[in-house]
Design a protein around this motif. Structure first.
Motif, PDB file in Angstrom:
ATOM      1  N   UNK A  45       0.841  -1.209   0.000  1.00  0.00           N
ATOM      2  CA  UNK A  45       0.000   0.000   0.000  1.00  0.00           C
ATOM      3  C   UNK A  45       0.874   1.257   0.000  1.00  0.00           C
ATOM      4  N   UNK A  46       2.109   1.120   0.449  1.00  0.00           N
ATOM      5  CA  UNK A  46       3.012   2.276   0.427  1.00  0.00           C
ATOM      6  C   UNK A  46       3.181   2.770  -1.016  1.00  0.00           C
ATOM      7  N   UNK A 161       1.393  13.788  14.612  1.00  0.00           N
ATOM      8  CA  UNK A 161       1.982  12.844  13.649  1.00  0.00           C
ATOM      9  C   UNK A 161       3.491  12.742  13.822  1.00  0.00           C
ATOM     10  N   UNK A 162       4.138  13.880  14.101  1.00  0.00           N
ATOM     11  CA  UNK A 162       5.600  13.847  14.278  1.00  0.00           C
ATOM     12  C   UNK A 162       5.963  12.985  15.493  1.00  0.00           C
ATOM     13  N   UNK A 163       5.232  13.167  16.592  1.00  0.00           N
ATOM     14  CA  UNK A 163       5.488  12.340  17.782  1.00  0.00           C
ATOM     15  C   UNK A 163       5.244  10.866  17.469  1.00  0.00           C
ATOM     16  N   UNK A 164       4.176  10.612  16.714  1.00  0.00           N
ATOM     17  CA  UNK A 164       3.854   9.240  16.323  1.00  0.00           C
ATOM     18  C   UNK A 164       4.999   8.632  15.526  1.00  0.00           C
ATOM     19  N   UNK A 242       5.810  17.336   2.667  1.00  0.00           N
ATOM     20  CA  UNK A 242       4.638  17.017   3.488  1.00  0.00           C
ATOM     21  C   UNK A 242       4.152  15.602   3.195  1.00  0.00           C
ATOM     22  N   UNK A 243       4.062  15.287   1.897  1.00  0.00           N
ATOM     23  CA  UNK A 243       3.567  13.959   1.535  1.00  0.00           C
ATOM     24  C   UNK A 243       4.552  12.878   1.986  1.00  0.00           C
ATOM     25  N   UNK A 244       5.847  13.125   1.772  1.00  0.00           N
ATOM     26  CA  UNK A 244       6.848  12.115   2.147  1.00  0.00           C
ATOM     27  C   UNK A 244       6.837  11.886   3.658  1.00  0.00           C
ATOM     28  N   UNK A 245       6.901  12.975   4.424  1.00  0.00           N
ATOM     29  CA  UNK A 245       7.019  12.823   5.870  1.00  0.00           C
ATOM     30  C   UNK A 245       5.724  12.297   6.480  1.00  0.00           C
ATOM     31  N   UNK A 246       4.617  13.021   6.244  1.00  0.00           N
ATOM     32  CA  UNK A 246       3.384  12.673   6.951  1.00  0.00           C
ATOM     33  C   UNK A 246       2.762  11.377   6.455  1.00  0.00           C
ATOM     34  N   UNK A 248       3.877   9.045   3.740  1.00  0.00           N
ATOM     35  CA  UNK A 248       4.712   7.857   3.540  1.00  0.00           C
ATOM     36  C   UNK A 248       5.328   7.419   4.859  1.00  0.00           C
ATOM     37  N   UNK A 249       5.745   8.403   5.666  1.00  0.00           N
ATOM     38  CA  UNK A 249       6.326   8.070   6.972  1.00  0.00           C
ATOM     39  C   UNK A 249       5.344   7.284   7.829  1.00  0.00           C
TER      40      UNK A 249
END
Length: 469
Positions: A45-46, A161-164, A242-246, A248-249
């Motif tokens: 799904x990634x 999300x960053x903490x997650x 934004x898309x890569x970090x939030x 895809x991360x």
């Protein structure tokens, strides 16, 4: 004095715009919707997210190019009108408006479900109403208060999300004592990385496109900031990170930590990851963050749909009354119009959730792809025009023009057509196409009537749209 009452106030600051563009993309879709996608496509799904993300980055680049030349609240509806003719501006404007008005209803219902988790005795229609009214008030007060609310809503989502991601990374690399790292077992040893074949990745792309809808809000907001150029540049350039970090991360953390074929864990994937850490109030914390995501979507939905309605009324594509602005530069009637329609949709959800409401949601479902398609066609046309007339205004340029634009058009068309062949998306595909045909039809009906009698055309259009709703 008169001048002041016909124009929107330019009160959005760069920090507002940055957070609007950050928050617009992190909807409830990421928190809640990602689970079912992982269930169907597995770790692969990634790829759905990578692919859909790539499309959004390209479309945002094209939109950025046009927005810098002409920042306006009508955004792509205005560009479509300029590039492809009045019918295109009218059609994409109404489709987009329809999409967001339904989103407001969907998010209000989603929000009431979350609040019922804490207060089960409250009737959900009353909570949906309260949420809609509350955010209508912040929008009515001033564009600055919309920006301010959006800023804090988005900040909570982003920090969450960053903490997650940090906690998830710590689990994966075995940095947390007493918590076993899954290593690559969930990625590779449950039927491989692509357990359900490549077709599952494609089904995923169509689903992910909807959770990415909202990244284009920033182009509409650019009409209400004093520094449109800076705002658009920041937003367009940062959409990639934004898309890569939030996205895809987050998805990478989810598929690594949770087994993709577990239906229970993926019902609320973010909560499940926090439970691995035995964080006592995991569900509460995550629920609160999802609630902010929902409220932020509701807030932005009201903002976006009202600005689109306002811009169309200015162009004569919607009843003139919606282009009136109060002393604070707020399009009062446009906001109220959108609220009322959403509220009617919420009522439908209680009267007939499986028929009328489902119909509305499905009919607005494929709109994202149609809007993206129109943006690409408009950019193709306008870029050549800008290069001839005033090339110095092109501060952001679409990469590898025109080849990448053609490629984007091709891929979006393929994804659109594929929906017709996928069981879960078929009804949505046909209903969206039907909505589009209905709107194009109403444009030509109106155009013919217009020459004879303007007034009856206005009345007719109001009744046409209340029927459509």
């Amino acid at each position: 004095m008169h001048h002041q009452q016909t124009e929107l106030k330019k009160e959005l600051k760069i920090r507002h715009i940055t957070m609007i563009s950050l928050g617009g993309i992190i909807g409830a879709g990421l928190f809640v919707g990602s689970g079912s996608l992982i269930n169907s496509a597995g770790p692969a799904s990634i790829f759905s997210y990578v692919f859909a993300g790539l499309l959004v980055v390209l479309v945002m680049r094209m939109l950025g190019e046009m927005s810098i030349v002409n920042p306006t609240s009508g955004s792509f509806s205005t560009y479509a009108r300029e590039a492809l003719g009045p019918w295109a501006g009218y059609t994409v404007g109404w489709l987009y408006w329809f999409f967001w008005v339904i989103v407001i209803a969907v998010e209000a219902i989603g929000g009431s479900n979350i609040i019922q988790y804490w207060f089960p005795s409250l009737p959900s229609w009353s909570v949906s109403l309260a949420l809609t009214v509350l955010l209508t008030l912040t929008n009515l007060y001033s564009v600055k208060s919309y920006g301010e609310f959006e800023y804090w809503f988005s900040l909570i989502k982003v920090v969450g999300i960053v903490l997650f991601l940090i906690l998830g990374g710590a689990i994966i690399f075995g940095l947390i004592p007493g918590v076993h790292s899954p290593g690559t077992s969930n990625l590779l040893h449950r039927g491989g990385f692509i357990p359900n074949g490549f077709s599952s990745i494609f089904v995923g792309i169509a689903l992910v496109m909807f959770s990415f809808m909202g990244s284009e809000i920033v182009a509409i907001a650019a009409g209400e900031t004093a520094y449109p150029e800076k705002a658009i540049t920041v937003a367009t350039n940062s959409v990639i990170y934004r898309i890569i970090v939030f996205y895809l991360g987050s998805i990478l953390v989810l598929v690594t930590i949770l087994p993709w074929d577990s239906h229970t864990l993926l019902k609320n994937p973010f909560v499940s990851v926090l439970n691995v850490l035995h964080i006592p109030a995991a569900a509460e914390i995550m629920n609160f963050i999802v609630l902010t995501a929902v409220l932020s979507c509701l807030n932005s939905g009201l903002y976006t749909s009202s600005r689109m309605l306002f811009a169309m009324a200015e162009n004569g594509d919607a009843p003139r009354v919606f282009s009136k602005v109060n002393k604070k530069g707020v399009p009062l009637y446009a906001i109220l119009g959108c609220t009322v329609v959403s509220f009617i949709s919420v009522i439908f959800n209680y009267l007939s959730p499986d028929k009328i409401f489902l119909f509305l949601v499905n009919a607005s479902g494929g709109v994202a792809l149609l809007v993206y398609l129109v943006i690409a066609f408009a950019q193709l046309r306008l870029r050549r025009k800008y290069e001839k007339e005033n090339p110095e205004t092109l501060k952001i340029k679409m990469w590898l023009f025109p080849y990448l634009t053609y490629a984007t058009i091709f891929v979006i068309t393929i994804v659109l057509i594929m929906q017709a062949f996928i069981d879960s998306l078929r009804s949505q595909f046909f209903l969206t196409i039907l909505s589009a045909i209905f709107i194009i039809g109403s444009f030509f009906v109106r155009k013919n009537k217009r020459s004879t009698d303007l007034l009856s055309a206005e009345k007719k259009q109001i009744s046409l749209h209340s029927k459509a709703k």
